[in-house]
Design a protein around this motif. Sequence first.
Motif, PDB file in Angstrom:
ATOM      1  N   ARG A  88       0.830  -1.203   0.000  1.00  0.00           N
ATOM      2  CA  ARG A  88       0.000   0.000   0.000  1.00  0.00           C
ATOM      3  C   ARG A  88       0.859   1.244   0.000  1.00  0.00           C
ATOM      4  O   ARG A  88       1.936   1.289   0.567  1.00  0.00           O
ATOM      5  CB  ARG A  88      -0.961   0.007   1.187  1.00  0.00           C
ATOM      6  N   ASP A  89       0.325   2.240  -0.701  1.00  0.00           N
ATOM      7  CA  ASP A  89       1.049   3.491  -0.926  1.00  0.00           C
ATOM      8  C   ASP A  89       0.408   4.581  -0.090  1.00  0.00           C
ATOM      9  O   ASP A  89      -0.813   4.702  -0.045  1.00  0.00           O
ATOM     10  CB  ASP A  89       0.957   3.850  -2.419  1.00  0.00           C
ATOM     11  N   PHE A  90       1.227   5.381   0.581  1.00  0.00           N
ATOM     12  CA  PHE A  90       0.736   6.508   1.363  1.00  0.00           C
ATOM     13  C   PHE A  90       1.466   7.753   0.898  1.00  0.00           C
ATOM     14  O   PHE A  90       2.695   7.819   0.974  1.00  0.00           O
ATOM     15  CB  PHE A  90       0.987   6.283   2.853  1.00  0.00           C
ATOM     16  N   SER A  91       0.746   8.738   0.403  1.00  0.00           N
ATOM     17  CA  SER A  91       1.387   9.972  -0.040  1.00  0.00           C
ATOM     18  C   SER A  91       1.268  11.026   1.053  1.00  0.00           C
ATOM     19  O   SER A  91       0.240  11.157   1.698  1.00  0.00           O
ATOM     20  CB  SER A  91       0.727  10.477  -1.330  1.00  0.00           C
TER      21      SER A  91
ATOM     22  N   HIS B  59       4.573   1.570   1.156  1.00  0.00           N
ATOM     23  CA  HIS B  59       5.246   2.509   0.263  1.00  0.00           C
ATOM     24  C   HIS B  59       4.856   3.905   0.725  1.00  0.00           C
ATOM     25  O   HIS B  59       3.675   4.264   0.675  1.00  0.00           O
ATOM     26  CB  HIS B  59       4.783   2.324  -1.180  1.00  0.00           C
ATOM     27  N   MET B  60       5.788   4.694   1.162  1.00  0.00           N
ATOM     28  CA  MET B  60       5.507   6.036   1.681  1.00  0.00           C
ATOM     29  C   MET B  60       6.126   7.081   0.756  1.00  0.00           C
ATOM     30  O   MET B  60       7.329   7.057   0.488  1.00  0.00           O
ATOM     31  CB  MET B  60       6.066   6.190   3.092  1.00  0.00           C
TER      32      MET B  60
ATOM     33  N   LYS C 268       6.464  -6.404   6.281  1.00  0.00           N
ATOM     34  CA  LYS C 268       7.435  -7.175   5.511  1.00  0.00           C
ATOM     35  C   LYS C 268       8.336  -6.307   4.640  1.00  0.00           C
ATOM     36  O   LYS C 268       9.213  -6.840   3.948  1.00  0.00           O
ATOM     37  CB  LYS C 268       6.692  -8.198   4.631  1.00  0.00           C
ATOM     38  N   GLY C 269       8.141  -5.002   4.678  1.00  0.00           N
ATOM     39  CA  GLY C 269       9.010  -4.125   3.911  1.00  0.00           C
ATOM     40  C   GLY C 269       8.515  -2.691   3.962  1.00  0.00           C
ATOM     41  O   GLY C 269       7.324  -2.436   4.174  1.00  0.00           O
ATOM     42  N   VAL C 270       9.435  -1.734   3.800  1.00  0.00           N
ATOM     43  CA  VAL C 270       9.096  -0.310   3.793  1.00  0.00           C
ATOM     44  C   VAL C 270       9.852   0.368   2.666  1.00  0.00           C
ATOM     45  O   VAL C 270      11.070   0.237   2.548  1.00  0.00           O
ATOM     46  CB  VAL C 270       9.462   0.381   5.122  1.00  0.00           C
ATOM     47  N   VAL C 271       9.125   1.092   1.828  1.00  0.00           N
ATOM     48  CA  VAL C 271       9.716   1.932   0.785  1.00  0.00           C
ATOM     49  C   VAL C 271       9.419   3.377   1.162  1.00  0.00           C
ATOM     50  O   VAL C 271       8.252   3.763   1.272  1.00  0.00           O
ATOM     51  CB  VAL C 271       9.134   1.611  -0.603  1.00  0.00           C
ATOM     52  N   ALA C 272      10.440   4.172   1.388  1.00  0.00           N
ATOM     53  CA  ALA C 272      10.273   5.596   1.700  1.00  0.00           C
ATOM     54  C   ALA C 272      10.925   6.379   0.575  1.00  0.00           C
ATOM     55  O   ALA C 272      12.135   6.291   0.364  1.00  0.00           O
ATOM     56  CB  ALA C 272      10.923   5.927   3.036  1.00  0.00           C
TER      57      ALA C 272
END
Length: 327
Positions: free
Chosen positions: A4-7, A36-37, A63-67
Motif C-alpha cells: 500500500r502506498d501513502f502519499s 510505500h511512503m 514485511k518491507g518499507v519503501v520511503a
Amino acid sequence: MFERDFSGFSGQIGYALVPMVARGVMLGADQPVILHMLDIPPAAEALNGVKMELVDAAFPLLKGVVATTDVIEACTGVSIAVMVGGFPRKEGMERKDVMSKNVSIYKSQASALEKHAAANCKVLVVANPANTNALILKEFAPSIPERNITCLTRLDHNRALGQISERLNVQVSDVKNAIIWGNHSSSQYPDVNHATVAGKPVKQLINDDAWLSGEFIATVQQRGAAIIKARKLSSALSAASSACDHIRDWVLGTPEGTWVSMGVYSDGSYNVPAGLIYSFPVTCRNGEWTIVQGKSGLSIDEFSRKKLDATAEELSEEKALAYSCLS
C-alpha cells in the motif's frame, strides 16, 4: 501480501496511520503488508526518520518499507493507495489557487497509479478538498474503475457516532447507521433519521429534534475546526483511525445490517447529480461497495432533501472550479 502506498507520510496523519496499518488495524492481524511512503523532496529526511521508527518497532506483519520522493517508485505494485498529501489553503489564498495546486498534485499521482499500481488498486483520498481531489484523480486515471476511487467521510461518520454515544451515555459500538451525506466540508449533512442504538431509533431515544437538527449537525460539521482550536493542529489520530476503518470495511466487508459512510462516485441515487464524488450510506461485500437504496427504508424527508441538495450544489461548484484549472 498487500502493498500500500501513502502519499504525504512524514506529516501528522501519515505518522499516526503507518503504525496502525503495520499492526494490522487496517486489514487484520493475519495480513502481512509492505508500506510505500511518498512525500515531497524537502520532507525526505523526515520521511526516512519515519521508516527508521517502523524498523525499530519490529512489527511482525510489516514485511518491507519503501520511503521515497519518487511518485513512480511509490506507486509501483501497490494494491491500496491512501492519498494523505495535498496543498492546504493558506492565508490570503483564493479557492481557485488551492484547487489549481491540488490539480497539479493529483494529476501527477493519478498518472503514476494508473501506469504502475497493481490491477484493481483501491484508492482512498484523505487530503482536502477530499471529494474533489478524488474526482480530479479519477479524471487523470481513466483506466482505474470509478468504483475504486473513494474519499474519506468515515471520519465525519465516526464523529456523528461519537456525539450520539456521548449524548445518550451508551457505548459507541452500540450506535449504528448514522449517515454522512455529501461533501467532507461544513456543508455535509449528518443524518440520524435511520440510526439506532441497540436496535432502537436514535431520534426516539434522544427525543430532542431541536438538538438533532441544530447543535448535533453543527458540532459534526465543525468538529475539525474545534480540534484545530484546541490542539493548534488538525485532526490526525482520528483521521488515521477512520482511514483504517474505511479500508477495512471496504476490503473485508461491513457487518450484516450495518452501513457506513463513504465518498463514492454518484450514479444518480437519491437524486444526487451523477459524476460527483459524494458521501452516501454504503454496505461492503467481497471488496465492493453498494449504496444503500430506498427499498431498505431510507426515506428522505423535506429537511433532509434540502440538506442533500445544498451539499451537492457545493460539490458541483467545486467540480466546476477544479475543471477550470485543468487547462
